[in-house]
Design a protein around this motif. Structure first.
Motif, PDB file in Angstrom:
ATOM      1  N   VAL A  68       0.842  -1.193   0.000  1.00  0.00           N
ATOM      2  CA  VAL A  68       0.000   0.000   0.000  1.00  0.00           C
ATOM      3  C   VAL A  68       0.881   1.247   0.000  1.00  0.00           C
ATOM      4  CG1 VAL A  68      -1.826  -1.199   1.252  1.00  0.00           C
ATOM      5  CG2 VAL A  68      -0.137   0.130   2.541  1.00  0.00           C
ATOM      6  N   GLU A  69       0.259   2.400  -0.229  1.00  0.00           N
ATOM      7  CA  GLU A  69       0.988   3.656  -0.219  1.00  0.00           C
ATOM      8  C   GLU A  69       1.100   4.210   1.196  1.00  0.00           C
ATOM      9  OE1 GLU A  69      -0.638   6.495  -2.905  1.00  0.00           O
ATOM     10  OE2 GLU A  69      -0.789   5.082  -4.570  1.00  0.00           O
ATOM     11  N   PHE A  70       2.086   5.075   1.400  1.00  0.00           N
ATOM     12  CA  PHE A  70       2.202   5.768   2.678  1.00  0.00           C
ATOM     13  C   PHE A  70       2.413   7.251   2.418  1.00  0.00           C
ATOM     14  CE2 PHE A  70       6.557   4.544   1.564  1.00  0.00           C
ATOM     15  CZ  PHE A  70       7.263   5.716   1.779  1.00  0.00           C
ATOM     16  N   GLY A  71       2.176   8.067   3.434  1.00  0.00           N
ATOM     17  CA  GLY A  71       2.343   9.512   3.278  1.00  0.00           C
ATOM     18  C   GLY A  71       2.086  10.239   4.580  1.00  0.00           C
ATOM     19  N   GLU A  72       2.107  11.561   4.520  1.00  0.00           N
ATOM     20  CA  GLU A  72       1.817  12.370   5.696  1.00  0.00           C
ATOM     21  C   GLU A  72       0.347  12.198   6.095  1.00  0.00           C
ATOM     22  OE1 GLU A  72       3.961  14.022   7.586  1.00  0.00           O
ATOM     23  OE2 GLU A  72       5.509  13.180   6.275  1.00  0.00           O
ATOM     24  N   ALA A  73       0.074  12.300   7.382  1.00  0.00           N
ATOM     25  CA  ALA A  73      -1.269  12.014   7.898  1.00  0.00           C
ATOM     26  C   ALA A  73      -2.345  12.854   7.226  1.00  0.00           C
ATOM     27  CB  ALA A  73      -1.298  12.228   9.412  1.00  0.00           C
ATOM     28  N   GLU A  74      -2.142  14.175   7.173  1.00  0.00           N
ATOM     29  CA  GLU A  74      -3.167  15.047   6.579  1.00  0.00           C
ATOM     30  C   GLU A  74      -3.344  14.769   5.093  1.00  0.00           C
ATOM     31  OE1 GLU A  74      -0.707  16.050   8.532  1.00  0.00           O
ATOM     32  OE2 GLU A  74      -1.259  17.779   9.761  1.00  0.00           O
ATOM     33  N   ASP A  75      -2.248  14.463   4.399  1.00  0.00           N
ATOM     34  CA  ASP A  75      -2.318  14.224   2.952  1.00  0.00           C
ATOM     35  C   ASP A  75      -3.142  12.975   2.630  1.00  0.00           C
ATOM     36  OD1 ASP A  75      -0.760  16.452   2.514  1.00  0.00           O
ATOM     37  OD2 ASP A  75       1.115  15.330   2.340  1.00  0.00           O
ATOM     38  N   ILE A  76      -2.885  11.882   3.330  1.00  0.00           N
ATOM     39  CA  ILE A  76      -3.622  10.659   3.005  1.00  0.00           C
ATOM     40  C   ILE A  76      -5.066  10.747   3.500  1.00  0.00           C
ATOM     41  CG2 ILE A  76      -1.509   9.277   3.011  1.00  0.00           C
ATOM     42  CD1 ILE A  76      -2.440   8.037   5.663  1.00  0.00           C
ATOM     43  N   ALA A  77      -5.287  11.467   4.584  1.00  0.00           N
ATOM     44  CA  ALA A  77      -6.657  11.643   5.088  1.00  0.00           C
ATOM     45  C   ALA A  77      -7.493  12.436   4.100  1.00  0.00           C
ATOM     46  CB  ALA A  77      -6.630  12.338   6.449  1.00  0.00           C
ATOM     47  N   ARG A  78      -6.899  13.469   3.539  1.00  0.00           N
ATOM     48  CA  ARG A  78      -7.602  14.349   2.605  1.00  0.00           C
ATOM     49  C   ARG A  78      -8.086  13.577   1.378  1.00  0.00           C
ATOM     50  NH1 ARG A  78      -3.781  17.648   2.323  1.00  0.00           N
ATOM     51  NH2 ARG A  78      -4.401  19.196   3.887  1.00  0.00           N
ATOM     52  N   LYS A  79      -7.388  12.520   1.007  1.00  0.00           N
ATOM     53  CA  LYS A  79      -7.717  11.738  -0.192  1.00  0.00           C
ATOM     54  C   LYS A  79      -8.747  10.647   0.075  1.00  0.00           C
ATOM     55  CE  LYS A  79      -2.896  11.988  -1.853  1.00  0.00           C
ATOM     56  NZ  LYS A  79      -1.706  11.143  -2.128  1.00  0.00           N
ATOM     57  N   SER A  80      -9.096  10.413   1.344  1.00  0.00           N
ATOM     58  CA  SER A  80      -9.815   9.180   1.706  1.00  0.00           C
ATOM     59  C   SER A  80     -11.260   9.410   2.122  1.00  0.00           C
ATOM     60  CB  SER A  80      -9.064   8.471   2.834  1.00  0.00           C
ATOM     61  OG  SER A  80      -7.727   8.186   2.436  1.00  0.00           O
ATOM     62  N   GLU A  81     -12.061   8.368   1.918  1.00  0.00           N
ATOM     63  CA  GLU A  81     -13.451   8.375   2.383  1.00  0.00           C
ATOM     64  C   GLU A  81     -13.542   7.953   3.843  1.00  0.00           C
ATOM     65  OE1 GLU A  81     -16.080   6.182  -0.489  1.00  0.00           O
ATOM     66  OE2 GLU A  81     -14.123   5.849  -1.411  1.00  0.00           O
ATOM     67  N   LEU A  82     -12.747   6.952   4.209  1.00  0.00           N
ATOM     68  CA  LEU A  82     -12.724   6.443   5.577  1.00  0.00           C
ATOM     69  C   LEU A  82     -11.353   6.706   6.163  1.00  0.00           C
ATOM     70  CD1 LEU A  82     -13.863   4.765   7.966  1.00  0.00           C
ATOM     71  CD2 LEU A  82     -13.029   2.717   6.777  1.00  0.00           C
ATOM     72  N   VAL A  83     -11.306   7.361   7.326  1.00  0.00           N
ATOM     73  CA  VAL A  83     -10.046   7.627   8.019  1.00  0.00           C
ATOM     74  C   VAL A  83     -10.107   6.964   9.387  1.00  0.00           C
ATOM     75  CG1 VAL A  83      -8.438   9.369   8.868  1.00  0.00           C
ATOM     76  CG2 VAL A  83      -9.807   9.830   6.806  1.00  0.00           C
ATOM     77  N   ILE A  84      -9.170   6.061   9.629  1.00  0.00           N
ATOM     78  CA  ILE A  84      -9.126   5.319  10.885  1.00  0.00           C
ATOM     79  C   ILE A  84      -7.930   5.809  11.696  1.00  0.00           C
ATOM     80  CG2 ILE A  84      -8.886   3.053  11.963  1.00  0.00           C
ATOM     81  CD1 ILE A  84     -10.051   1.835   9.389  1.00  0.00           C
ATOM     82  N   VAL A  85      -8.196   6.365  12.869  1.00  0.00           N
ATOM     83  CA  VAL A  85      -7.132   6.807  13.773  1.00  0.00           C
ATOM     84  C   VAL A  85      -6.845   5.675  14.745  1.00  0.00           C
ATOM     85  CG1 VAL A  85      -6.500   8.448  15.581  1.00  0.00           C
ATOM     86  CG2 VAL A  85      -7.717   9.241  13.534  1.00  0.00           C
ATOM     87  N   ALA A  86      -5.618   5.139  14.655  1.00  0.00           N
ATOM     88  CA  ALA A  86      -5.221   3.987  15.480  1.00  0.00           C
ATOM     89  C   ALA A  86      -3.942   4.322  16.237  1.00  0.00           C
ATOM     90  CB  ALA A  86      -5.031   2.758  14.591  1.00  0.00           C
ATOM     91  N   VAL A  87      -4.001   5.385  17.013  1.00  0.00           N
ATOM     92  CA  VAL A  87      -2.845   5.846  17.784  1.00  0.00           C
ATOM     93  C   VAL A  87      -3.105   5.587  19.273  1.00  0.00           C
ATOM     94  CG1 VAL A  87      -2.325   7.601  16.057  1.00  0.00           C
ATOM     95  CG2 VAL A  87      -3.757   8.198  18.020  1.00  0.00           C
ATOM     96  N   PRO A  88      -2.083   5.725  20.133  1.00  0.00           N
ATOM     97  CA  PRO A  88      -2.314   5.545  21.576  1.00  0.00           C
ATOM     98  C   PRO A  88      -3.416   6.455  22.102  1.00  0.00           C
ATOM     99  CG  PRO A  88       0.036   5.570  21.104  1.00  0.00           C
ATOM    100  CD  PRO A  88      -0.652   5.929  19.827  1.00  0.00           C
ATOM    101  N   ILE A  89      -4.082   6.023  23.170  1.00  0.00           N
ATOM    102  CA  ILE A  89      -5.202   6.771  23.740  1.00  0.00           C
ATOM    103  C   ILE A  89      -4.800   8.208  24.066  1.00  0.00           C
ATOM    104  CG2 ILE A  89      -6.820   6.879  25.677  1.00  0.00           C
ATOM    105  CD1 ILE A  89      -6.481   3.774  25.871  1.00  0.00           C
ATOM    106  N   SER A  90      -3.613   8.383  24.632  1.00  0.00           N
ATOM    107  CA  SER A  90      -3.164   9.715  25.047  1.00  0.00           C
ATOM    108  C   SER A  90      -2.940  10.647  23.868  1.00  0.00           C
ATOM    109  CB  SER A  90      -1.874   9.601  25.864  1.00  0.00           C
ATOM    110  OG  SER A  90      -0.873   8.903  25.133  1.00  0.00           O
ATOM    111  N   ALA A  91      -2.658  10.086  22.692  1.00  0.00           N
ATOM    112  CA  ALA A  91      -2.395  10.905  21.501  1.00  0.00           C
ATOM    113  C   ALA A  91      -3.621  11.088  20.626  1.00  0.00           C
ATOM    114  CB  ALA A  91      -1.266  10.273  20.671  1.00  0.00           C
TER     115      ALA A  91
END
Length: 309
Positions: A68-91
């Protein structure tokens, strides 16, 4: 980049994108254990997946492994229909705020954290055109697929995209349960925080009693507590700690457990062996006799299977 693979048979019914297309673009922010798991899930379903992780080496390794492709968080989010945030609870709150700013009305933003009230409160304050929901898969990255797995959905700002996503997850085999954030956290204080605290306490006590373990012998119950302990120790200690700290109901459950332990200890230390029989009479009302006998039989089947290896 490898060629787009045909989705496996069990996903063929679920390949409709949440915005109406046959497939969709999915951005996964954070590709630790569960982030990588969901990236693979949607990749195998035939979707176009993009990933980001704060650890560049891990991000590139996962992207290469999954194709799959990778990129900066905002860049790939901007292109997507579904955005899944899977970071630690504190972040999570800060990450969600940052991602929500770049999303439009044809996007759905979800997180998969184990604690919900703080995150849902953050989502409710955001000014974004995107739909938002907070979900909690009640399993870890050892799961092979979604079939028979429970996922809790907490809707925040939802419409058609959310409905389609929920339908798709159900079609993949998951049991979707919808509830409010406070209901989720109270439930998880018992279903998640209590067993984590119990197993951690067991292992810590065991470690402090090594001089008692003069022979490597096991009862079925001890063997299965060891099994749970070993599995527990393979996962992230940071996650276990954050679940206990960020779920405000966890301290209530821990204190209740300590009260129960203290009460039993006082009675047993005073020579009252009958306290166990008394408690059993009440506790047996929780389950049918058939359930208990089945569990006892399964315990021995698993124990004897282990002994045969």
């Amino acid at each position: 980049m490898d060629r787009k693979r045909r989705p496996s048979r069990r996903y063929e019914k679920s390949c409709a994108g949440i915005s109406g297309g046959k497939t969709m673009k999915v951005a996964v922010i954070g590709v630790g254990g569960m982030g990588k798991w969901f990236a693979k899930l949607f990749k195998d379903a035939g979707d176009e997946v993009l990933v980001h992780d704060i650890k560049a080496k891990r991000m590139k390794m996962v992207a290469e492994e999954l194709g799959v492709e990778f990129g900066e968080a905002e860049d790939i989010a901007r292109k997507s229909e579904l955005v899944i945030v899977a970071v630690p609870i504190s972040a999570a709150p800060e990450t969600i705020e940052k991602i929500a700013r770049v999303l439009g009305s044809r996007s759905l933003l979800v997180d998969i954290c184990s604690v919900k009230e703080e995150i849902v409160d953050t989502m409710k304050e955001l000014k974004t055109e995107a739909e938002m929901a907070s979900i909690h898969p009640l399993f870890g990255p050892g799961a092979s697929d979604l079939r028979g797995k429970d996922i809790i959905f907490v809707p925040v700002k939802v419409d058609r995209m959310y409905k389609k996503f929920k339908e798709r997850i159900s079609e993949m085999g998951a049991n979707v349960v919808e509830m409010k954030a406070d209901e989720h956290d109270k439930l998880m204080a018992v279903v998640q925080c209590l067993p984590h605290f119990s197993v951690l306490s067991f292992v810590l006590t065991l470690n402090s009693m090594k001089d008692f373990l003069v022979e490597d012998v096991k009862t079925p119950m001890f063997a299965h507590l060891l099994l749970a302990s070993k599995a527990f120790l393979t996962r992230s200690p940071k996650l276990y700690g954050e679940i206990q700290v960020h779920n405000k109901y966890a301290s209530i459950v821990r204190e209740r457990m300590l009260e129960v332990c203290r009460s039993l200890d006082v009675a047993l230390s005073a020579g009252d062996a009958g306290v166990v029989e008394k408690e059993f009479m009440e506790l047996k009302k929780l389950f049918s006799r058939k359930e208990m006998e089945k569990a006892y039989k399964l315990l021995y089947e698993l124990f004897e299977r282990r002994e045969e290896r």
